[in-house]
Design a protein around this motif. Structure first.
Motif, short mmCIF file in Angstrom:
data_model
loop_
_atom_site.label_atom_id
_atom_site.label_comp_id
_atom_site.label_asym_id
_atom_site.label_seq_id
_atom_site.Cartn_x
_atom_site.Cartn_y
_atom_site.Cartn_z
N MET C 1 0.93 -1.32 0.26
CA MET C 1 0.05 0.25 0.06
C MET C 1 0.74 0.98 -0.01
SD MET C 1 -2.55 1.59 3.04
CE MET C 1 -4.06 0.18 2.66
N SER C 2 0.80 2.59 -0.84
CA SER C 2 1.03 3.39 -0.63
C SER C 2 0.32 4.47 -0.22
CB SER C 2 1.47 3.88 -2.38
OG SER C 2 0.24 4.54 -2.75
N VAL C 3 1.66 5.15 0.73
CA VAL C 3 1.10 6.68 2.01
C VAL C 3 1.26 7.32 0.93
CG1 VAL C 3 0.87 7.00 3.62
CG2 VAL C 3 0.90 4.52 3.78
N HIS C 4 0.23 8.55 1.22
CA HIS C 4 0.78 9.63 0.26
C HIS C 4 0.67 11.22 1.69
CE1 HIS C 4 1.96 13.12 -2.27
NE2 HIS C 4 1.07 13.62 -1.73
N VAL C 5 1.01 11.75 2.11
CA VAL C 5 0.75 12.84 2.87
C VAL C 5 1.47 14.12 2.11
CG1 VAL C 5 1.57 13.50 5.35
CG2 VAL C 5 1.38 10.96 4.57
N ASP C 22 3.45 21.03 8.52
CA ASP C 22 3.70 20.99 6.87
C ASP C 22 4.30 20.07 6.49
OD1 ASP C 22 3.03 22.32 4.45
OD2 ASP C 22 4.42 23.78 4.28
N ILE C 23 3.42 19.00 6.72
CA ILE C 23 4.49 17.36 6.08
C ILE C 23 4.35 17.19 5.12
CG2 ILE C 23 5.30 15.08 7.10
CD1 ILE C 23 6.18 16.00 9.01
N THR C 24 5.25 16.79 3.91
CA THR C 24 4.46 16.11 3.10
C THR C 24 5.35 15.48 2.51
OG1 THR C 24 4.08 18.18 2.08
CG2 THR C 24 4.55 16.79 0.13
N LEU C 25 4.78 13.61 1.81
CA LEU C 25 6.19 13.53 2.35
C LEU C 25 5.19 11.22 1.45
CD1 LEU C 25 7.31 11.83 5.74
CD2 LEU C 25 8.94 12.93 4.16
N THR C 26 6.15 10.47 0.34
CA THR C 26 5.38 9.68 -0.01
C THR C 26 6.00 8.51 0.10
OG1 THR C 26 4.94 11.22 -2.18
CG2 THR C 26 4.82 9.01 -2.66
N PHE C 27 4.81 7.67 0.71
CA PHE C 27 6.13 6.23 0.57
C PHE C 27 5.30 5.18 -0.06
CE2 PHE C 27 4.76 8.46 5.13
CZ PHE C 27 6.75 8.12 5.71
N PRO C 28 6.22 4.70 -1.40
CA PRO C 28 5.56 4.07 -2.27
C PRO C 28 5.63 2.65 -1.45
CG PRO C 28 8.13 4.93 -2.56
CD PRO C 28 7.40 5.50 -1.93
N THR C 29 4.99 1.86 -2.33
CA THR C 29 4.54 0.06 -1.68
C THR C 29 6.02 -0.66 -2.29
OG1 THR C 29 2.25 0.51 -3.07
CG2 THR C 29 3.08 -1.56 -2.76
N GLY C 30 5.66 -0.90 -1.02
CA GLY C 30 7.18 -2.16 -0.99
C GLY C 30 8.98 -1.13 -0.16
N ASN C 64 -3.23 3.93 -0.86
CA ASN C 64 -3.00 3.81 -2.19
C ASN C 64 -3.51 4.57 -2.95
OD1 ASN C 64 -1.54 1.43 -2.10
ND2 ASN C 64 -3.62 0.18 -2.04
N GLY C 65 -4.00 6.11 -2.40
CA GLY C 65 -4.56 7.23 -3.89
C GLY C 65 -6.11 7.62 -2.56
N ASN C 66 -6.51 6.08 -1.97
CA ASN C 66 -7.96 6.77 -1.46
C ASN C 66 -8.06 7.99 -0.11
OD1 ASN C 66 -8.80 5.08 -3.31
ND2 ASN C 66 -8.53 3.63 -2.08
N SER C 67 -8.60 8.76 0.69
CA SER C 67 -8.59 9.35 1.24
C SER C 67 -9.69 8.36 2.45
CB SER C 67 -8.85 10.67 1.27
OG SER C 67 -10.01 11.06 1.36
N LEU C 68 -9.18 7.45 3.39
CA LEU C 68 -10.04 6.88 3.96
C LEU C 68 -10.33 7.61 5.23
CD1 LEU C 68 -8.16 3.22 3.70
CD2 LEU C 68 -9.94 4.72 1.86
N LYS C 69 -11.88 8.26 5.69
CA LYS C 69 -11.89 9.47 6.48
C LYS C 69 -11.76 8.81 7.98
CE LYS C 69 -12.48 13.47 4.31
NZ LYS C 69 -11.30 13.22 3.69
N THR C 70 -12.78 7.27 8.24
CA THR C 70 -13.36 7.41 9.37
C THR C 70 -11.46 5.98 9.25
OG1 THR C 70 -14.26 5.53 8.58
CG2 THR C 70 -15.29 8.01 9.89
#
Lengths: 305, 267, 350
Positions: C1-5, C22-30, C64-70
């Protein structure tokens, strides 16, 4: 002048922005549970707020507003009532004396339970709860019987010329009985957490037994003793059931404030009863606040307690 | 030698102050032997008082247990503005005189109260009736479950709840499977304290009840009537019964510690 | 799963202080990423925000590109291991592990035998097959760690978040669990984000390291890049022992303020600057002279440790042991620091 105005205006706008921003955030934090994602916040918030609102805030409002509802008259009349002051004095003085006398007794019992290797310690520990568990009406009639001039303890005392029942000393005795567990139960955990090494360290440093007791054992217990005193006192001031049977209830002598409230109610004098209740509540709360402040002052060395 | 002396002093104090009153209750109840004591329990007003006490206690305990769990959850799992005030508010009934705790309900629902007359007209009786007794009892016993649960749940933190939520558990599942099992000893203790206090409440109930024998007299009130009517044996028999119920309830708090001690070794 | 902040900001309760800035980071899958930094840097706050345990005032977070709210949306998709493991004390190890499956709604819940098999499988994967019926209170730190991991993995998440997972373990257990965790990550194809305050641990186990300070990301790089090109003096110091020489850049040379430290050429602009260097990068010039006395402090990992006495202080110098280097150095004329990185106002200048 103009420049000054401009600067002041900017500062004003800045203040509004800050206040507005932080107030908005405080509100959001309140509504969203400090941003915790655990489910159930709003449900428990609404439930708790509704419940405390109905069961605590609403009655308190009634207590605060009701005395003034028929004008200032009843409250002023009540403030001129010497019988009320006598009753309040009886309640507060007996509660204070009883709580004070409980300090050495509570300390002694707590110490025997924690450090004294008392035989049958577990049984004694359970017995300490008796005054808490015993319904106040039962304690009341029991103490009245026990200390009546014919009673098991009242008879020998009356032979010695001490009459307990139907006097203020009777009230003090009843309040001591009721308040003892508060003292023991507040001192006990603190004493338990006090490292035994302290006594040993003091001994190695050359302290004599009496110095160990006063300087190393009692000194760190002072905040707990004060808390226990406060709890026993607060309970004593409001106590009704365990006192009225032994007190004799003579106005100006052995009539306690809660009883006077009941008397006023029986006379259908609601504003009068409420005024006494309000004064009783405010007086005991302010004593508790003072004790809290005092406690914080003498326990400055302990961060958590 | 010194130590022995202290032991004797401690037990003398315990016997004189704590055991003697219990002994008096039994002695007075059994003054004329077992038979007459038991006979007094057959009085219909006494039986009515017993049932009323059971009824009021049950309702107050259930209500305050539900509230206590919700409030403890709220106060320990979240940090929000106003939390401290809520904590103080919940503990307030402890420092209010029982008589005042009864009086406030008369101010709201009594004949001279704010809503009393209107409700009375609608046929709803609260003051000098059972609902008033229940309200006063709930008020007096409100803090106990919260007070026993909060320190324990605070100490447990919210990590386990968060772990459960991340694993997919909802609010009720977390409460039922994680939080309450973890706090069960404190919960049981709080419920038992509430029970003991509810059945013994005298001052608050005395103010709102109206003392109608057989109808609005709980056991403590009935004991008072009997005692003031010089029916000493009957009064002390009922007192002994009530004392046994309350003491048994309080002593039961020590039972779970024995039963569950083996499993829950503190970290 | 990729994470994008993106632009994530979180405030401390009831104050203007920013926990995350103001944190911006990307964690690619794997990816296997370590968040490092001193305590209070915001590492755990960021990890909890990614898990959805705390919500942030500003910014977006997508998985994974979705903002999962809850939290409910994320449940079971994210494995989280708490610093103190947060095992349910009243449940056996097996019940702890199966919790995420037990709480599924009846329609989605696997059958009891399937759950039992999954638990068994996980216990074997964690190398603790015998502990199924034990209660957490009886386990050692390392065992609790494995149970917590098994519980986090039971629902088959593809993102694993670990908060100081080695904090409470003794050094030997720490090392074995560390390498084992890395194999587990590769074997299961997870995306792993790990919070630690131990930079060595991070350098050893992670592919990428995010250094945080005061709620901000200071540097985001691979372990080698981080080691070779620290962006700030803070990163330089945080990654290992470093010696600072204050000085002046003049005519294309860095001139240290202290005597007996050699100047070296640099191309940065003139003015005050700090040269920072690791003790093993310092070289001794003209050995045998007594201008800079050396005291010996034993040896480790093929380096001999000295402390070189300058005017006001002692500087650690690690010299590689030569194959035949039996003699012990006693002094030198100059310290050569030409491999130092130069920082100006805390940021890298050369």
């Amino acid at each position: 002048m103009r420049a000054f105005n401009g600067a002041a205006g900017q500062y004003h706008a800045f203040c509004i922005l800050v206040v507005d921003g932080s107030m908005k955030r405080a509100f959001t934090q309140f509504w969203r549970g400090g941003y915790s994602a655990l489910p159930g916040y709003r449900f428990s918030l609404l439930f708790t707020v509704f419940w405390t609102g109905f069961f605590i805030i609403l009655p308190l409002c009634a207590l605060i507003i009701r005395p003034w509802q028929d004008g200032v008259g009843p409250v002023v009349a009540e403030l001129h009532d010497a019988r009320m002051f006598a009753a309040l004095w009886t309640s507060f003085s007996t509660a204070a004396v009883a709580a004070f006398l409980n300090i050495p007794l509570g300390l002694f019992l707590a110490w025997m339970l924690v450090r004294g290797d008392l035989p049958g310690r577990h049984i004694a520990n359970a017995l300490i709860d008796i005054p808490l568990a015993l319904p106040t009406a039962v304690s009341g009639i029991t103490l009245a019987t026990l200390y009546s001039p014919q009673g098991w303890l009242g008879y020998p005392l009356s032979k010695l010329g001490i009459s307990v029942a139907y006097t203020r000393s009777g009230i003090v005795l009843a309040l001591m009985f009721v308040g003892l567990p508060f003292m023991v139960r507040t001192v006990e955990p603190v004493l338990k957490n006090l490292p035994q090494e302290l006594e040993e360290a003091a001994k190695l440093l050359g302290a004599r037994p009496r110095q160990i007791i006063t300087r190393v054992i009692i000194a760190p217990l002072r905040p707990a003793l004060l808390t226990g005193f406060g709890l026993a006192f607060a309970r004593g001031v409001g106590e009704y059931g365990s006192v009225i049977f032994i007190a004799g209830n003579q106005p100006f002598k052995s009539e306690i404030a809660p009883l006077l409230i009941v008397v006023r109610l029986q006379e259908f004098d609601y504003p009068g009863a409420t005024a006494i209740a309000l004064i009783l509540l405010l007086a005991s709360l302010s004593v508790l606040v003072c004790l809290g402040v005092l406690r914080r002052r003498i326990s400055a060395w302990s961060v958590g307690a | 030698m010194m130590r022995r002396g202290l032991w004797v002093a401690a037990w003398a104090l315990i016997i004189l102050v704590l055991i003697m009153p219990l002994a008096v209750v039994l002695a007075e109840a059994l003054k004329n032997g077992f038979g007459p004591a038991l006979e007094t329990l057959k009085d219909p007003d006494g039986i009515a008082a017993l049932w009323l006490t059971v009824e009021v206690t049950t309702i107050a305990v259930i209500a305050n247990t539900l509230f206590g769990i919700a409030a403890a959850w709220l106060l320990t799992k979240y940090r929000f503005p106003g939390r401290t005030s809520l904590l103080v508010l919940v503990e307030l009934p402890l420092s209010i005189s029982p008589v005042v705790s009864g009086l406030v309900w008369l101010l709201l629902f009594g004949a001279q109260g704010w809503w009393g007359p209107a409700l009375e007209e609608a046929g709803i009786h609260i003051a000098f009736a059972i609902p008033g007794i229940i309200l006063a009892t709930v008020f007096v016993t409100l803090p106990y479950v919260v007070r026993t649960l909060v320190p324990l749940m605070e100490q447990q933190g919210r990590d386990t709840e968060e772990a459960a939520a991340l694993a997919g558990a909802g609010f009720w599942q977390i409460l039922w499977r994680v939080t309450l099992p973890g706090a069960r000893i404190a919960l049981v203790s709080g419920i038992l304290l509430t029970t003991a206090r509810a059945m013994g409440e005298f001052g608050a109930v005395s103010v709102v009840s109206g003392h109608i024998p057989g109808l609005t007299e709980t056991m403590p009130l009935h004991i008072e009537s009997l005692y003031n009517g010089y029916q000493t044996v009957a009064a002390f028999t009922m007192a002994a019964l009530l004392a046994c119920m309350a003491l048994a309830t309080v002593l039961l708090r020590y039972a779970p510690a024995f039963l569950w001690r083996s499993r829950e070794v503190p970290k | 799963m990729s994470v994008h902040v993106e632009n994530l900001t979180r405030y401390a309760p009831a104050s203007q202080r920013k926990l995350l800035d103001d944190i911006t980071l990307t964690f690619p899958t794997g990816a296997f990423v370590a968040l490092v930094g001193p305590s209070g840097a915001g590492k755990t706050t960021l990890l909890r925000a990614i898990a959805g345990l705390d919500q942030c005032e500003e910014g977006t977070l997508t998985l994974n590109g979705n903002s999962l709210k809850t939290l409910q949306d994320r449940a079971g998709k994210i494995g989280f291991v708490f610093q103190n493991y947060a095992l349910f004390p009243h449940m056996t190890v097996a019940r702890n592990i199966s919790f995420g499956l037990d709480v599924l709604p009846r329609g989605k819940r696997p059958s009891p035998t399937e759950i039992a098999n999954r638990v068994k499988e996980l216990l074997e994967l964690m190398q603790i097959p015998a502990l199924a019926e034990a209660y957490p209170a009886r386990l050692s730190g390392g065992q609790r760690q494995r149970v917590a991991l098994a519980r986090a993995l039971a629902t088959g998440p593809t993102l694993l978040l670990l908060d100081e997972p080695f904090g409470a373990l003794d050094p030997i257990v720490r090392r074995t669990i560390r390498t084992w965790l890395r194999t587990l990550h590769d074997q299961l194809g997870l995306t792993t984000i790990l919070v630690t305050h131990d930079q060595e641990e991070a350098l050893e186990v992670a592919d990428r390291i995010v250094v945080m300070q005061n709620g901000r990301v200071v540097q985001d790089a691979s372990p080698t890049d981080l080691d070779e090109k620290p962006q700030t003096s803070f990163v330089m110091e945080f990654l290992g022992e470093a010696v600072t020489f204050k000085g002046q850049v003049k005519n294309g040379y860095f001139v240290p303020d202290e005597a007996h430290v050699a100047s070296f050429p640099t191309h940065i602009s003139e003015g005050r600057a700090d040269a920072m260097i690791r003790p093993f990068e310092i070289m001794l010039q003209d050995e045998g002279e007594a201008a800079v006395p050396l005291a010996t402090h034993g040896k480790s990992n093929g380096y001999r440790h000295y402390s070189a006495t300058l005017a006001g202080r002692a500087v650690p110098v690690f010299v590689p042991e030569t194959s035949g280097g039996a003699h012990i150095k006693t002094g030198c004329a100059h310290l050569n620091i030409q491999n130092a990185r130069i920082f100006r106002n805390g940021t890298r200048a050369n």
